[in-house]
Design an enzyme around this catalytic site. Structure first.
Site, PDB file in Angstrom:
ATOM      1  N   TYR A  91      -2.055 -14.708   5.913  1.00 20.91           N
ATOM      2  CA  TYR A  91      -1.136 -14.989   4.788  1.00 20.91           C
ATOM      3  C   TYR A  91       0.022 -13.995   4.693  1.00 20.91           C
ATOM      4  CZ  TYR A  91      -4.271 -12.226   1.480  1.00 20.91           C
ATOM      5  OH  TYR A  91      -5.031 -11.298   0.829  1.00 20.91           O
ATOM      6  N   GLU A  92       0.967 -14.295   3.884  1.00 17.85           N
ATOM      7  CA  GLU A  92       2.232 -13.525   3.799  1.00 17.85           C
ATOM      8  C   GLU A  92       2.959 -13.486   5.126  1.00 17.85           C
ATOM      9  OE1 GLU A  92       2.099 -13.347   0.043  1.00 17.85           O
ATOM     10  OE2 GLU A  92       3.803 -12.558   1.172  1.00 17.85           O
ATOM     11  N   GLY A  93       2.857 -14.550   5.907  1.00 15.96           N
ATOM     12  CA  GLY A  93       3.429 -14.571   7.265  1.00 15.96           C
ATOM     13  C   GLY A  93       2.376 -14.089   8.236  1.00 15.96           C
ATOM     14  N   ARG A 115       4.107  -8.022   1.821  1.00 15.15           N
ATOM     15  CA  ARG A 115       3.676  -7.759   3.199  1.00 15.15           C
ATOM     16  C   ARG A 115       3.097  -6.364   3.348  1.00 15.15           C
ATOM     17  NH1 ARG A 115       8.126 -11.318   6.743  1.00 15.15           N
ATOM     18  NH2 ARG A 115       7.048 -13.251   6.200  1.00 15.15           N
TER      19      ARG A 115
END
Lengths: 573, 573
Positions: free
Chosen positions: B429-431, B294
């Protein structure tokens, strides 16, 4: 999910928010009535849903190409164009004596917006033609009208607008294209033009180009520029337009979006043309075309926003993921507060942007019908706001639409990304949104702020009336309007235009934020404060209107410290 | 214009804004000194400029393709990857006992950001491998470490992360991929995973996939999930990894951007894998990988912003158009206030986002070095802000970069549009950034706000010290921090998490706005209030910081009226 034309939204705006009724009370538009208007909106909506919307993806995947000097358009565009032309959707607002329907521009604006939702690339073609019709109606000689108008109105021919050159973009006055007088009263035009939207196609029998060029005795800058209409095909001895003119498409641009719309580099080599308006006075006619095109582009932004919103909403309703965080939810990601926040914000912004668009169109119609100075001033004032806020909203809503889709938003097949790519150009063409903002704080405040203050007075009058009955909406709007009044006064007081320009973009955005609040309040009032439009108004006024404060603080900082950092310091890593 | 690595910006941040010195005072990082750090930054910057940046356009035009089940990567990527691997850029922060350099993560973060500026598509590959190395270092058995780490650290193999499935995106707990125990202690993994970044390539001899799957006795939801490492090739009897595992790339996605990075649908059919961490406890290991990823993704946003900014600045310096509105200007469009406003705003936002990124990285390092609860809490608190604000900044700056280019911005050859397309994924992406914001207001405020208040106290202490000497910067920042404190207290006080979630995104953005102001103030203080960084701080605090008020007002509205509009009303035209 197929696109659904927002016909009832337009009806609501016309009836309750932007006072369409006053238009049809005028002599000019006396033949329009609400039934006609509604029938047209319904019919147009149906056409958009059935004919245009299915071409949206096709236009992206199979964009226009140049083959051996000829533009080949997206499969399906030709048929759809014929239906648009036959339906009379190009010439709704053209004068009846020229073969049009003479309808208010506000109705055309609504139809154009829906067409922009359906397929932006294809919609651009008739939008350009409409602007050309209007420029010719206002500025062309009878001979030129006779030659061109009837063909444009039926859609047999399409029109383009040729301003930009490699070294003359926002600075039109720097153009180098030359014109020379011929012995027969026509002119020969030579030069290169870039970014020519729908510079050619394979479905109209002729293309007429409005071209800005300079005569040998034209002075420097914008004042020495003349406007010419230069057709792709010239008439033969029988009056049939089959003789190729000396112009050509050099190339098409490879663009981020609107792949279905061919953006051409055009070369004119002594191409034969006819003067539009007076010599050296071409900018006036071009501004007629540009001003309405600016409103039309604002409408494109709103149209794409509407399509992107519907697309995202359908996805969210359909997408089941995770436990529902609320009781009695739908089970879809709609139940998640952040998804709701995005979707409701998109809808609230679309309402605001569309209301500003339609208010501008109504002011244009009232100006046309009454020739009253105040209406002209209001239309002129609202045009850059409608253009910039409409297109900013298009970009923002399309972005949020991608975000609602999560990972799917980044996959082209989903279609969400295409809205975002397509709509991006609307903040750039017809004068970048920076140019719109500079127009607003300079030219549109040359009246000392009269047009602006008239709007602010109107907002405060309205808020005042419901200050007790609808305090939660009226009070914040009234306060915001006061802040906007201060910012407007600050702008008017700046003698150095550069101090205005330094805050032009945040000022325009702040103005639009407050104005959007006003139209939301009017919608809530029309509903008696109860109902979906009132809830949407509450969302907007509580959550989005507060942005005005930051924007207007930024707007009033002036130019001083903007130049404090030298170009070298900006570049220094 | 070639990309220039912002090495001096990193040095300034390390030395004057985020207190890098404290890291190298710890025992863990005692072998690093400022000279080593600076030499690494310089060397990495040179590599990015020379090796990676030239591949940026190539990756877009000749993206990865799947041919007969094999991924073919962009021409030039293979060579560049070898140079990245040989330079040690993949394993800077890996532990020395595993073949890494053991450098602070903050140095790696800076290098990764520069690599993201150079070529985002290619940078993603080592970024994934770094995350895998870290997950293995923390959670894998000695056997698994032995098998995989040395190959990953040298870059001979690359790593991926397999979470998402068609019905399990943000809701990881819904995954259906199954694992079964084999007799030899290994496992068989079966299922389909989507959105697998760099799911395969043609330049590493093996690819090791970290895959989340559920054992037969794994419970429902996230608690029953285990983590496995599943290589593309298994060892033969000699220990050579040449035996194909039963997994394959089914297809690659057709994406809006990062065409050079193959995003795969992966199919596992009883593929052989090894457990990482404990059974049913896979999420813990995955979170290790995700948290650092993140921060890395936030850095990608900043990196693309830097590249887009440099690209736009070079264009603006070069583009002559119109009369200069100022005396002594450059003659380029840089002289126009609105262009200055955009460029200075871009630079000011990049500074803020990068400072937050580096402050987060420093907190991570201090957590690693001291294992102090406060440092862990600060790193955890700053991670979602660094991710979401870094990527929002990337998107905004790239958008502004397009706008600075005017019409040229919409033409793909210019390159401005590519930054905008590429960086769009980083907010997803990555949350998604919505998930980051929910993490911030829920999990990261579970301490009752301690980590947040510690930051606010730090800001006010700093502002207090210069409240008289630098009042024009310190006073507005102090006021903004008070408003942020109120909003934070409001968040902490909400018992219903959905009331927090309703304002999560504007809260995170408001927090970042204020935090950015703090780091700008520290930069100005370091300069004694005179100089380019002080001017940039003034721009930020006067023009951008005011946005916090609107954002935080929005943040405190709660969930109530967010659900007032029914899905039907949202859909009603």
């Amino acid at each position: 999910m197929p696109f659904r034309a927002p016909v009832t939204d337009f009806q609501f705006l016309f009836d309750h928010v932007v006072d369409f009724a006053q238009i049809i009370e005028t002599e000019r538009f006396a033949e329009t009535d609400n039934d006609t208007r509604d029938a047209i909106l319904l019919e147009a909506g149906k056409m958009v849903e059935e004919v245009m919307a299915p071409l949206q993806r096709v236009g992206d995947l199979q964009g226009a190409v140049l083959e051996n000097g000829v533009v080949r358009t997206t499969p399906g565009f030709s048929d759809a164009y014929q239906q648009i032309a036959e339906g009379g959707w190009i010439s709704m607002s053209a004068l009846p004596e020229n073969g049009g329907m003479g309808l208010p521009h506000s109705v055309t604006t609504a139809v154009n917006e829906m067409m922009g939702s359906g397929c932006l690339s294809l919609q651009l073609n008739p939008l350009m033609t409409q602007g050309q019709i209007e420029a010719l109606e206002h500025h062309a000689s009878d001979e030129v009208k006779e030659m061109f108008l009837s063909k444009l109105v039926t859609g047999e021919w399409s029109g383009t607008m040729n301003l930009t050159e490699p070294a003359a973009g926002s600075d039109v006055g720097a153009l180098r294209t030359k014109a020379e007088r011929n012995d027969d009263g026509t002119y020969s035009v030579t030069g290169q033009k870039i970014y020519i939207t729908w510079g050619d196609n394979d479905f109209t029998s002729n293309v007429s180009h409005l071209v800005l060029a300079r005569l040998p005795d034209g002075g420097n800058g914008t004042k020495g520029i003349s406007l010419f209409i230069v057709p792709k095909f010239l008439p033969d001895e029988n009056g049939d337009y089959v003789v190729p003119n000396t112009l050509k498409v050099v190339s098409l641009e490879h663009k981020l979006g609107i792949h279905g719309s061919p953006t051409a580099v055009m070369q004119y080599d002594g191409a034969k043309g006819w003067l539009v308006g007076k010599e050296h006075d071409g900018m006036k006619a071009m501004f007629t075309m540009m001003n309405n095109a600016r409103l039309g582009v604002g409408g494109q932004g709103v149209g794409v926003a509407e399509a992107a919103y519907q697309h995202a909403l359908a996805y969210a309703m359909d997408r089941v993921q995770g436990r529902s965080p609320i009781q009695g939810g739908t089970g879809s990601i709609m139940d998640h507060a952040d998804v709701r926040r995005m979707l409701t914000g998109m809808k609230a912004d679309i309402f605001a942007a569309r209301a500003i668009e339609m208010a501008c169109a109504v002011a244009l119609d009232m100006g046309t019908a009454t020739n009253a100075k105040d209406w002209h001033a209001r239309a002129a004032f609202l045009t850059p706001i409608a253009k910039a806020f409409g297109t900013d909203t298009g970009i923002k809503v399309a972005e949020d639409g991608v975000q609602v889709h999560g990972g799917m938003g980044f996959i082209e097949e989903t279609g969400a990304a295409q809205f975002s790519r397509d709509v991006r150009i609307t903040a750039i063409y017809e004068g970048t949104n920076g140019i719109q903002s500079m127009d607003l704080v300079a030219r549109k405040l040359m009246d000392g702020g009269d047009a602006a203050y008239a709007i602010l007075d109107e907002i405060e009058d309205c808020a005042e009336k419901v200050r007790e009955s609808m305090a939660d909406l009226a009070e914040p709007l009234w306060q915001a309007t006061e802040t906007l009044r201060e910012a407007t006064e600050w702008m008017v007081a700046q003698g150095d235009l550069n101090d205005r320009f330094a805050g032009a973009v945040p000022f325009l955005r702040g103005f639009a934020r407050v104005l959007g609040g006003y139209y939301h309040l009017r919608a809530a009032i029309a509903e008696g404060g109860e109902g979906p439009r009132s809830k949407l108004a509450k969302f907007y006024i509580k959550r989005l209107l507060p942005e005005h404060a930051g924007l207007l603080a930024h707007a009033m900082e002036g130019a001083g410290d903007l130049y404090a950092l030298s170009p070298e310091e900006l570049g220094a890593a």
